[in-house]
Design a protein around this motif. Structure first.
Motif, PDB file in Angstrom:
ATOM      1  N   ASN A  66       6.811   7.922  -3.804  1.00  0.00           N
ATOM      2  CA  ASN A  66       7.519   6.879  -3.124  1.00  0.00           C
ATOM      3  C   ASN A  66       8.104   6.699  -3.803  1.00  0.00           C
ATOM      4  O   ASN A  66       9.404   6.092  -4.606  1.00  0.00           O
ATOM      5  N   ARG A  67       7.028   6.379  -5.390  1.00  0.00           N
ATOM      6  CA  ARG A  67       7.803   5.874  -6.500  1.00  0.00           C
ATOM      7  C   ARG A  67       8.319   6.725  -7.660  1.00  0.00           C
ATOM      8  O   ARG A  67       9.139   6.090  -8.242  1.00  0.00           O
ATOM      9  N   VAL A  68       8.416   7.846  -7.891  1.00  0.00           N
ATOM     10  CA  VAL A  68       9.094   8.870  -7.806  1.00  0.00           C
ATOM     11  C   VAL A  68      10.360   8.597  -6.992  1.00  0.00           C
ATOM     12  O   VAL A  68      11.480   8.694  -8.030  1.00  0.00           O
ATOM     13  N   VAL A  69      10.965   8.628  -5.786  1.00  0.00           N
ATOM     14  CA  VAL A  69      11.821   8.964  -5.764  1.00  0.00           C
ATOM     15  C   VAL A  69      12.545   6.917  -5.987  1.00  0.00           C
ATOM     16  O   VAL A  69      13.730   7.219  -6.273  1.00  0.00           O
ATOM     17  N   ILE A  70      11.853   6.052  -5.715  1.00  0.00           N
ATOM     18  CA  ILE A  70      12.621   4.530  -6.329  1.00  0.00           C
ATOM     19  C   ILE A  70      12.786   4.633  -7.443  1.00  0.00           C
ATOM     20  O   ILE A  70      14.965   4.473  -8.250  1.00  0.00           O
ATOM     21  N   THR A  71      12.136   5.464  -8.581  1.00  0.00           N
ATOM     22  CA  THR A  71      12.260   4.940  -9.967  1.00  0.00           C
ATOM     23  C   THR A  71      13.783   6.139 -10.641  1.00  0.00           C
ATOM     24  O   THR A  71      14.472   5.673 -11.470  1.00  0.00           O
ATOM     25  N   LYS A  75       0.826  -1.304  -0.214  1.00  0.00           N
ATOM     26  CA  LYS A  75      -0.201  -0.036  -0.245  1.00  0.00           C
ATOM     27  C   LYS A  75       1.046   1.322   0.029  1.00  0.00           C
ATOM     28  O   LYS A  75       0.493   2.083  -0.636  1.00  0.00           O
ATOM     29  N   LEU A  76       1.640   1.206   0.848  1.00  0.00           N
ATOM     30  CA  LEU A  76       2.952   2.206   0.622  1.00  0.00           C
ATOM     31  C   LEU A  76       3.415   2.340  -0.662  1.00  0.00           C
ATOM     32  O   LEU A  76       3.644   3.788  -0.824  1.00  0.00           O
ATOM     33  N   VAL A  77       3.359   1.723  -1.265  1.00  0.00           N
ATOM     34  CA  VAL A  77       4.138   1.925  -2.288  1.00  0.00           C
ATOM     35  C   VAL A  77       3.184   2.444  -3.563  1.00  0.00           C
ATOM     36  O   VAL A  77       3.000   3.068  -4.336  1.00  0.00           O
ATOM     37  N   GLU A  78       2.445   1.251  -3.402  1.00  0.00           N
ATOM     38  CA  GLU A  78       1.562   2.373  -4.618  1.00  0.00           C
ATOM     39  C   GLU A  78       0.354   3.269  -4.020  1.00  0.00           C
ATOM     40  O   GLU A  78      -0.169   3.452  -5.361  1.00  0.00           O
ATOM     41  N   SER A  79      -0.259   3.773  -2.961  1.00  0.00           N
ATOM     42  CA  SER A  79      -0.732   4.999  -2.924  1.00  0.00           C
ATOM     43  C   SER A  79      -0.167   6.202  -3.028  1.00  0.00           C
ATOM     44  O   SER A  79      -0.358   6.879  -2.988  1.00  0.00           O
TER      45      SER A  79
END
Lengths: 302, 159
Positions: A62-67, A54-58
């Motif tokens: 977070n996804r931008v930083v990881i990407t 949920k932490l990543v999908e919502s």
């Protein structure tokens, strides 16, 4: 003629010796060659009890930083293990049930067999002179938890609520240096061996313990094991020895064997298996089974 | 006595001549980044002819990235640490490589130079025959790194 043959016979062992020396040592060019490409997974920092999926999908930030971090690895020609797909694969597993949340990180790392973990965390700071974002990047080796690189990056202060834009800015300031520091640690691995962890334990019906006298010199089993590890590693650290267990939390193993082949955890595990199976306590020949998870080798005496 | 005085004068003259030949130190500083993967730096080159001075400045710029790094890579707004660490961990292991020697001697480095601007047209005297000139040198850093990786001067990411 006889003297010539005698001279040649005398020189022959020297030639053989010279060959051995040259093949056992890595030349600088060989040292620069890649032997293994460690698997790397980038995932977000999460607290105990948090639903990691949920932490990543919502959270798009977070996804931008990881990407952004993954992009930096790509720019160095390196592909990382996709964290989200690993989590989705794990969903069918019991590890993601709510009562086992604390074990999720370990479960993901172990299921992916990743060598290196990169954790990313961000913090959004609002201020009168503009907003900024802080990112914390941490890389560590998964089996021995040896720290590889740590960086904190700040974005420029902007009058913007666009967290993903600030995140991108903050990551860009430090990610190249983060990778450079990681590469320095990789160079240390080339020089001083890669990290592994070893755990020797006993099955309940094994009939021996770590103090039982084993080997040619009738030394306690724990000492026999330590001696073998000492002779077959560049360095090691023992976490503890009990009658039931011997734990090596850090073993630095050469990345190549004598033939110049990559010495993986499975191949190193096989060497341990062969050695342990050659041991005997009194008249009883020892038998072991091994389990390998990433770079951690578990050996159980049957 | 006369011989001693003449000897002293000659010795002093020789010492002064030796001092005059000492080249001025090369000043290298980070100027900024136009786009990601490139960098611009200020380098002072020295030599007797213009072409020599330019060559010296460019070699110094690439050697700085390879062996020293740019710890002062700080712009007005944010700190840029991309070039803080040198690309080569141990200079001694690569310095004698024929590839690197050719890279500098044959001026192959020019492929990665995106800009070479003279910052001052007034040559400063470094010695009797040598002059110095400051340049702004732009380098395609990412391409340079990749080229060094392909030719095994530096390791690819990994171990």
């Amino acid at each position: 003629m006889k003297q010539f043959f005698l001279l040649m016979t005398g020189l022959l062992p020297l030639g053989v010796f010279a060959q051995q020396v040259t093949t056992s040592k890595e030349t600088p060019a060989e040292t620069r060659q890649l032997v293994t490409r460690p698997t790397i997974m980038v995932f977000p920092f999460f607290k105990e009890g948090e639903d990691i999926r949920k932490l990543v999908e919502s959270d798009v930030n977070n996804r931008v930083v990881i990407t952004k971090v993954k992009e930096a690895f790509d720019s160095r020609g390196y592909s990382t293990v996709d964290f989200l797909s690993k989590v989705r694969n794990l969903q069918t597993n019991d590890a993601l049930t709510s009562d086992k949340q604390t074990d999720v990180k370990t479960a993901i790392i172990q299921s992916s067999n990743t060598d290196i973990c990169v954790e990313v965390e961000y913090d959004f700071e609002k201020g009168s002179s503009g907003n900024r974002l802080k990112v914390i990047l941490t890389a560590y080796e998964s089996s021995a938890s040896a720290s590889l690189a740590n960086k904190i990056g700040f974005s420029r202060r902007m009058y913007s609520e666009d967290v993903s834009k600030l995140a991108s800015d903050a990551v860009e300031t430090v990610v190249a240096d983060f990778l450079n520091v990681m590469q320095e640690k990789f160079n240390d691995i080339v020089e001083n061996g890669k990290y592994m962890a070893l755990e020797f334990n006993l099955n309940s019906d094994s009939g021996v313990n770590m103090s039982s006298e084993a080997g040619k010199d009738n030394l306690p089993l724990s000492d026999v094991l330590e001696e073998w590890v000492g002779n077959n590693s560049k360095s090691y650290h023992i976490q503890g020895v009990t009658d039931a267990k011997v734990l090596f939390d850090v073993v630095r193993v050469p990345r190549m064997d004598a033939q110049g082949k990559s010495l993986t955890s499975t191949r190193y595990g096989l060497e341990i298996l062969k050695f342990c199976n050659s041991l005997a306590v009194g008249s009883k020949k020892l038998k072991v089974e091994r389990l390998i998870k990433g770079n951690t080798i578990y050996v159980s005496f049957k | 006595m006369k011989n001693v005085i003449i000897g002293c004068i000659l010795l002093a003259a020789a010492m002064l001549a030796g001092c005059a030949r000492t080249p001025v130190s090369n000043q290298i500083a980070y100027l900024g980044q136009d786009t990601r993967g490139t960098l611009k730096m200020r380098v002072t080159g020295f030599g007797s002819k213009q072409i020599e001075i330019e060559h010296n400045a460019q070699v110094k710029a690439f050697e700085q990235l390879l062996y020293v790094g740019l710890p002062d890579a700080t712009s007005a707004e944010i700190k840029n640490t991309d070039f803080r660490l040198p690309m080569v961990e141990n200079k001694a292991t690569v310095q004698g490589m024929p590839f690197l020697r050719n890279f500098f001697e044959n001026k192959d480095y020019r492929r990665f130079v995106t800009e070479l601007t003279m910052l001052d047209d007034k040559k400063l005297r470094a010695s009797n025959s040598e002059r110095t000139l400051p340049f702004a040198i732009g380098i395609n850093y990412d391409a340079f790194r990749r080229f060094m990786e392909q030719n095994q001067v530096i390791r690819k990411f990994g171990y």
